[in-house]
Design an enzyme around this catalytic site. Structure first.
Site, PDB file in Angstrom:
ATOM      1  N   LYS A  20       0.770  -1.304   0.001  1.00 22.76           N
ATOM      2  CA  LYS A  20       0.227   0.163   0.034  1.00 22.76           C
ATOM      3  C   LYS A  20       0.806   1.177   0.016  1.00 22.76           C
ATOM      4  O   LYS A  20       0.452   2.062  -0.787  1.00 22.76           O
ATOM      5  CB  LYS A  20      -0.917  -0.090   1.315  1.00 22.76           C
ATOM      6  CG  LYS A  20      -1.826  -1.299   1.236  1.00 22.76           C
ATOM      7  CD  LYS A  20      -3.008  -0.749   2.448  1.00 22.76           C
ATOM      8  CE  LYS A  20      -2.464  -0.778   3.880  1.00 22.76           C
ATOM      9  NZ  LYS A  20      -1.623  -2.126   4.231  1.00 22.76           N
ATOM     10  N   ARG A  95      -9.757   0.690   8.802  1.00 22.94           N
ATOM     11  CA  ARG A  95      -9.341  -0.644   9.146  1.00 22.94           C
ATOM     12  C   ARG A  95     -10.317  -1.307   9.887  1.00 22.94           C
ATOM     13  O   ARG A  95     -10.319  -2.420  10.129  1.00 22.94           O
ATOM     14  CB  ARG A  95      -8.219  -0.475  10.057  1.00 22.94           C
ATOM     15  CG  ARG A  95      -6.820  -0.655   9.373  1.00 22.94           C
ATOM     16  CD  ARG A  95      -5.600  -0.234  10.330  1.00 22.94           C
ATOM     17  NE  ARG A  95      -4.376  -1.069   9.806  1.00 22.94           N
ATOM     18  CZ  ARG A  95      -3.193  -0.331   9.452  1.00 22.94           C
ATOM     19  NH1 ARG A  95      -3.361   0.824   9.052  1.00 22.94           N
ATOM     20  NH2 ARG A  95      -2.226  -1.099   9.294  1.00 22.94           N
ATOM     21  N   ARG A 132      12.087  -5.439   5.648  1.00 15.59           N
ATOM     22  CA  ARG A 132      11.655  -4.042   5.164  1.00 15.59           C
ATOM     23  C   ARG A 132      12.511  -2.735   5.855  1.00 15.59           C
ATOM     24  O   ARG A 132      12.672  -3.073   6.959  1.00 15.59           O
ATOM     25  CB  ARG A 132      10.016  -3.596   5.522  1.00 15.59           C
ATOM     26  CG  ARG A 132       9.693  -2.423   5.051  1.00 15.59           C
ATOM     27  CD  ARG A 132       8.192  -2.095   5.047  1.00 15.59           C
ATOM     28  NE  ARG A 132       7.263  -2.422   6.211  1.00 15.59           N
ATOM     29  CZ  ARG A 132       6.197  -2.334   6.214  1.00 15.59           C
ATOM     30  NH1 ARG A 132       5.503  -2.069   5.199  1.00 15.59           N
ATOM     31  NH2 ARG A 132       5.620  -2.373   7.486  1.00 15.59           N
ATOM     32  N   ARG A 165      11.048  -0.739  11.306  1.00 18.12           N
ATOM     33  CA  ARG A 165      10.073  -0.375  12.358  1.00 18.12           C
ATOM     34  C   ARG A 165      10.072  -1.381  13.202  1.00 18.12           C
ATOM     35  O   ARG A 165      10.113  -2.736  12.927  1.00 18.12           O
ATOM     36  CB  ARG A 165       8.751  -0.374  11.339  1.00 18.12           C
ATOM     37  CG  ARG A 165       8.392   1.057  10.721  1.00 18.12           C
ATOM     38  CD  ARG A 165       7.107   1.061  10.035  1.00 18.12           C
ATOM     39  NE  ARG A 165       5.895   0.264  10.476  1.00 18.12           N
ATOM     40  CZ  ARG A 165       4.587   0.150   9.741  1.00 18.12           C
ATOM     41  NH1 ARG A 165       4.581   0.590   8.833  1.00 18.12           N
ATOM     42  NH2 ARG A 165       3.712  -0.307  10.625  1.00 18.12           N
ATOM     43  N   ARG A 176      -0.529  -8.627  13.638  1.00 20.91           N
ATOM     44  CA  ARG A 176      -1.116  -7.574  12.647  1.00 20.91           C
ATOM     45  C   ARG A 176      -1.885  -8.597  11.698  1.00 20.91           C
ATOM     46  O   ARG A 176      -2.795  -7.831  11.213  1.00 20.91           O
ATOM     47  CB  ARG A 176       0.048  -6.891  12.117  1.00 20.91           C
ATOM     48  CG  ARG A 176       0.589  -5.863  13.113  1.00 20.91           C
ATOM     49  CD  ARG A 176       1.853  -5.302  12.808  1.00 20.91           C
ATOM     50  NE  ARG A 176       1.948  -4.222  11.493  1.00 20.91           N
ATOM     51  CZ  ARG A 176       2.743  -3.983  10.753  1.00 20.91           C
ATOM     52  NH1 ARG A 176       4.085  -4.506  11.023  1.00 20.91           N
ATOM     53  NH2 ARG A 176       2.758  -3.077   9.868  1.00 20.91           N
TER      54      ARG A 176
HETATM   55  P1  AMP Z   1       0.739   1.080   9.240  1.00 20.14           P
HETATM   56  O1  AMP Z   1       1.839   1.914   9.006  1.00 20.14           O
HETATM   57  O2  AMP Z   1      -0.505   1.342   8.516  1.00 20.14           O
HETATM   58  O3  AMP Z   1       0.946  -0.452   9.028  1.00 20.14           O
HETATM   59  O4  AMP Z   1      -0.055   1.087  10.839  1.00 20.14           O
HETATM   60  C1  AMP Z   1       0.910   0.974  11.956  1.00 20.14           C
HETATM   61  C2  AMP Z   1       0.269   0.664  12.784  1.00 20.14           C
HETATM   62  O5  AMP Z   1      -0.473   1.843  13.145  1.00 20.14           O
HETATM   63  C3  AMP Z   1      -1.081  -0.309  13.039  1.00 20.14           C
HETATM   64  O6  AMP Z   1      -0.534  -1.706  13.043  1.00 20.14           O
HETATM   65  C4  AMP Z   1      -2.080   0.124  13.934  1.00 20.14           C
HETATM   66  O7  AMP Z   1      -1.645  -0.222  15.182  1.00 20.14           O
HETATM   67  C5  AMP Z   1      -1.944   1.680  13.782  1.00 20.14           C
HETATM   68  N1  AMP Z   1      -2.975   2.197  12.842  1.00 20.14           N
HETATM   69  C6  AMP Z   1      -2.528   2.636  11.553  1.00 20.14           C
HETATM   70  N2  AMP Z   1      -3.908   3.179  10.789  1.00 20.14           N
HETATM   71  C7  AMP Z   1      -4.745   2.825  11.854  1.00 20.14           C
HETATM   72  C8  AMP Z   1      -6.327   2.676  11.535  1.00 20.14           C
HETATM   73  N3  AMP Z   1      -6.930   3.309  10.612  1.00 20.14           N
HETATM   74  N4  AMP Z   1      -7.030   2.108  12.641  1.00 20.14           N
HETATM   75  C9  AMP Z   1      -6.435   1.586  13.718  1.00 20.14           C
HETATM   76  N5  AMP Z   1      -5.057   1.571  13.862  1.00 20.14           N
HETATM   77  C10 AMP Z   1      -4.276   2.065  12.843  1.00 20.14           C
END
Ligand code: AMP
Length: 220
Positions: A20, A95, A132, A165, A176
């Site tokens: 993404k 999400r 990554r 990360r 996740r």
């Molecule tokens: P990402 O960078 O999109 O992989 O997001 C990293 C982490 O941030 C996720 O595993 C969640 O813990 C939190 N997170 C990001 N976007 C959301 C969302 N829309 N709703 C809830 N938690 C989120």
């Protein structure tokens, strides 16, 4: 003043590591719309040590979703910014069904909403995420095996330093993925029944995926 301009709202769905972020960077540039990653917004709060950041950190480290009301609040603020006037691409949002419903309630009749799902098998995801690396400065994404930087730990594009990360560690990635299948994957049906979703094979090369999605969007 009321704004009646048509906005393009692109929603990128897909498991963590489905590509993404990479596609979002390219698509938002190609279509001239803002790239909004709720994960990046949350990491920004963590880096700044805000109250939201303190709350979010525990959930992120555990591989769980940050509560809807926290995410909705930061997104609502972000969408007020000038660069969202023509539209925006949402990367990692929504999400949960609750988030999707709130987002729908914010949309205007003249908005064009398109949801795209990137589908990648779980084992491929684990391989991708655990290798990554990201640039601290420009956010460019690398992989130790699939896309190594020319010089170890240095960004090819801006010379920034690369980092991993902390939630990209295998045990957290597996959590996740579980959360994704349970809470986020149902959104495919949510958008499909509204006739707003198409799915793409996210296992192909990023360049091919980008051109396939671009051709698809050009027909919309
Ligand atoms: P990402 O960078 O999109 O992989 O997001 C990293 C982490 O941030 C996720 O595993 C969640 O813990 C939190 N997170 C990001 N976007 C959301 C969302 N829309 N709703 C809830 N938690 C989120």
């Amino acid at each position: 003043m009321t704004d009646y301009a048509e906005r393009l709202i692109l929603i990128l769905l897909g498991a963590p590591g489905s590509g993404k972020g990479t596609q979002a960077k390219r698509l938002s540039k190609a279509y001239g719309i803002a790239h909004i990653s709720t994960g990046d917004l949350l990491r920004g709060h963590i880096a700044e040590g805000t109250e939201i950041g303190k709350k979010a950190k525990e959930y992120i480290q555990a591989g769980q979703l940050v509560p809807d009301e926290v995410v909705m609040k930061i997104l609502e603020e972000r969408l007020k910014e000038q660069d969202c006037k023509k539209g925006y691409l949402l990367d990692g949002f929504p999400r949960t069904v609750q988030q999707a419903e709130t987002l729908s309630s914010w949309s205007r009749p003249q908005d064009k909403t398109i949801a795209i799902s990137l589908d990648v098998p779980d084992e491929e995801i684990v391989k991708r995420i655990t290798g990554r690396m990201l640039c601290r400065n420009c956010g460019a994404i690398y992989h130790t095996f699939y896309l190594p930087p020319v010089e170890a730990s240095i960004c090819d594009q801006c010379g920034g330093s690369l980092y991993r990360r902390s939630d990209d560690e295998e045990a957290v990635v597996r959590e996740r993925l579980k959360v994704y299948h349970k809470q986020t994957e149902p959104l495919k049906a949510f958008y499909k029944t509204k006739n707003l979703l198409d799915s793409f094979d996210g296992s192909v090369h990023p360049d091919l995926l980008f051109s396939t999605i671009g051709s698809y969007l050009d027909t919309k």
